[in-house]
Design a protein around this motif. Structure first.
Motif, PDB file in Angstrom:
ATOM      1  N   TYR A 255       0.825  -1.207   0.000  1.00 10.75           N
ATOM      2  CA  TYR A 255       0.000   0.000   0.000  1.00 10.75           C
ATOM      3  C   TYR A 255       0.865   1.266   0.000  1.00 10.75           C
ATOM      4  CZ  TYR A 255      -3.653   3.283   1.510  1.00 10.75           C
ATOM      5  OH  TYR A 255      -4.537   4.337   1.598  1.00 10.75           O
TER       6      TYR A 255
ATOM      7  N   ASN B 147      -7.961   0.855   8.084  1.00 12.20           N
ATOM      8  CA  ASN B 147      -8.242   1.085   6.669  1.00 12.20           C
ATOM      9  C   ASN B 147      -7.349   2.199   6.115  1.00 12.20           C
ATOM     10  OD1 ASN B 147      -9.484   3.647   7.275  1.00 12.20           O
ATOM     11  ND2 ASN B 147     -11.363   2.547   7.823  1.00 12.20           N
ATOM     12  N   GLY B 148      -7.477   2.449   4.815  1.00  7.43           N
ATOM     13  CA  GLY B 148      -6.619   3.406   4.150  1.00  7.43           C
ATOM     14  C   GLY B 148      -6.760   4.824   4.671  1.00  7.43           C
TER      15      GLY B 148
ATOM     16  N   TYR C  54      -5.027   5.138   8.017  1.00 14.50           N
ATOM     17  CA  TYR C  54      -3.577   5.133   7.831  1.00 14.50           C
ATOM     18  C   TYR C  54      -3.090   6.484   7.322  1.00 14.50           C
ATOM     19  CZ  TYR C  54       0.958   4.067   5.720  1.00 14.50           C
ATOM     20  OH  TYR C  54       2.286   4.083   5.350  1.00 14.50           O
TER      21      TYR C  54
ATOM     22  N   CYS D 229       3.798  -0.494   4.321  1.00 14.51           N
ATOM     23  CA  CYS D 229       2.419  -0.786   4.707  1.00 14.51           C
ATOM     24  C   CYS D 229       1.824  -1.665   3.613  1.00 14.51           C
ATOM     25  CB  CYS D 229       1.629   0.509   4.845  1.00 14.51           C
ATOM     26  SG  CYS D 229      -0.122   0.271   5.227  1.00 14.51           S
ATOM     27  N   TYR D 230       1.229  -2.770   4.006  1.00 15.30           N
ATOM     28  CA  TYR D 230       0.690  -3.716   3.031  1.00 15.30           C
ATOM     29  C   TYR D 230      -0.707  -4.148   3.451  1.00 15.30           C
ATOM     30  CZ  TYR D 230       2.291  -7.163   6.498  1.00 15.30           C
ATOM     31  OH  TYR D 230       2.502  -7.866   7.656  1.00 15.30           O
ATOM     32  N   ARG D 231      -1.421  -4.721   2.495  1.00 14.24           N
ATOM     33  CA  ARG D 231      -2.822  -5.052   2.727  1.00 14.24           C
ATOM     34  C   ARG D 231      -3.026  -6.556   2.888  1.00 14.24           C
ATOM     35  NH1 ARG D 231      -7.103  -1.941   1.806  1.00 14.24           N
ATOM     36  NH2 ARG D 231      -5.965  -0.538   0.402  1.00 14.24           N
TER      37      ARG D 231
ATOM     38  N   LEU E 292      -4.964  -3.186   6.903  1.00 23.17           N
ATOM     39  CA  LEU E 292      -3.595  -2.793   6.619  1.00 23.17           C
ATOM     40  C   LEU E 292      -2.664  -3.217   7.744  1.00 23.17           C
ATOM     41  CD1 LEU E 292      -4.102   0.796   5.172  1.00 23.17           C
ATOM     42  CD2 LEU E 292      -3.776  -1.336   3.917  1.00 23.17           C
TER      43      LEU E 292
ATOM     44  N   ARG F  13      -1.233   3.381  -3.114  1.00 29.07           N
ATOM     45  CA  ARG F  13      -2.362   3.660  -2.226  1.00 29.07           C
ATOM     46  C   ARG F  13      -3.654   3.725  -3.007  1.00 29.07           C
ATOM     47  NH1 ARG F  13       0.040   8.581   1.544  1.00 29.07           N
ATOM     48  NH2 ARG F  13       1.859   7.469   2.278  1.00 29.07           N
TER      49      ARG F  13
END
Length: 202
Positions: A86, A112-113, A116, A139-141, A146, A201
């Motif tokens: 992300y 969530n995005g 973050y 940061c990864y999903r 996340l 993102r």
């Protein structure tokens, strides 16, 4: 776009891992095309690995060189967990980790995005946007939200930044995040030899 590959299994001992690096370097595969970051961490008898690659194709090409050497050293080929990246950020640093570096793995429930993004914005406003002691941040999903992995030069700098994250989350009333303590382990080896990965993102 980039993908994070992580192996949480016991892959090799510290001695065998070091020999693996030596052999890959001697064979011309020490700095494979498409690998942005490589972090080996954990106890010497239970090392784990996190890689960030620009594509699964480049990883598969590298795996053809890696697997025969890994097996020869007594390792077992194991499937990685692969997650879309992300965001990545890091200071302008190149090299390998120095003794005392720590990896912090933060898995807050359901982040969530937008949460973050707001946390990162407020960290920057508080002077923690790009702390020089932080060598690597990704940061990864995952399905549950996340996740974040960061490598720090020392525990004091990591704790100061994390305490700021907790204050921000409490202020924003983000449920669960302040209660999720990161898992911190020693870094055995860190390789960072590539340009910044463009953010994916969404």
């Amino acid at each position: 776009m980039a993908d994070l590959f992580k192996w949480d299994q016991d892959l090799l001992s510290g001695e065998a891992y070091d020999e693996l690096l030596t052999r890959l370097e001697a064979g011309g595969a020490g700095s494979p095309a498409g690998r942005f970051y490589h972090v080996c961490y954990g106890r010497p008898d239970h090392l784990k690995i996190v890689d960030v690659w620009d594509s699964p194709r480049h990883f598969q090409e590298f795996a053809e060189e890696l697997m025969p050497v890994l097996v020869d050293l007594g390792g077992k080929p194991m499937e990685a967990d692969v997650c879309p990246v992300y965001d990545i950020s890091r200071p302008p640093w190149k090299g390998t980790a120095t003794p005392g570096c720590l990896l912090a793995r933060f898995e807050p429930p359901g982040m969530n995005g937008s949460q973050y993004e707001e946390i990162m914005k407020r960290l920057a406003e508080a002077g923690y946007g790009e702390p020089p002691e932080r060598l690597y941040h990704v940061c990864y999903r995952e399905e549950r939200g996340l996740r974040m992995i960061s490598v720090w030069q020392n525990g004091q700098a990591y704790r100061a930044c994390f305490e700021q994250v907790v204050r921000i989350c409490l202020d924003l009333r983000i449920p669960g995040v302040p209660l999720a303590e990161p898992a911190v382990q020693d870094v055995h080896h860190l390789i960072d030899g590539s340009p910044l990965v463009p953010s994916s993102r969404s």
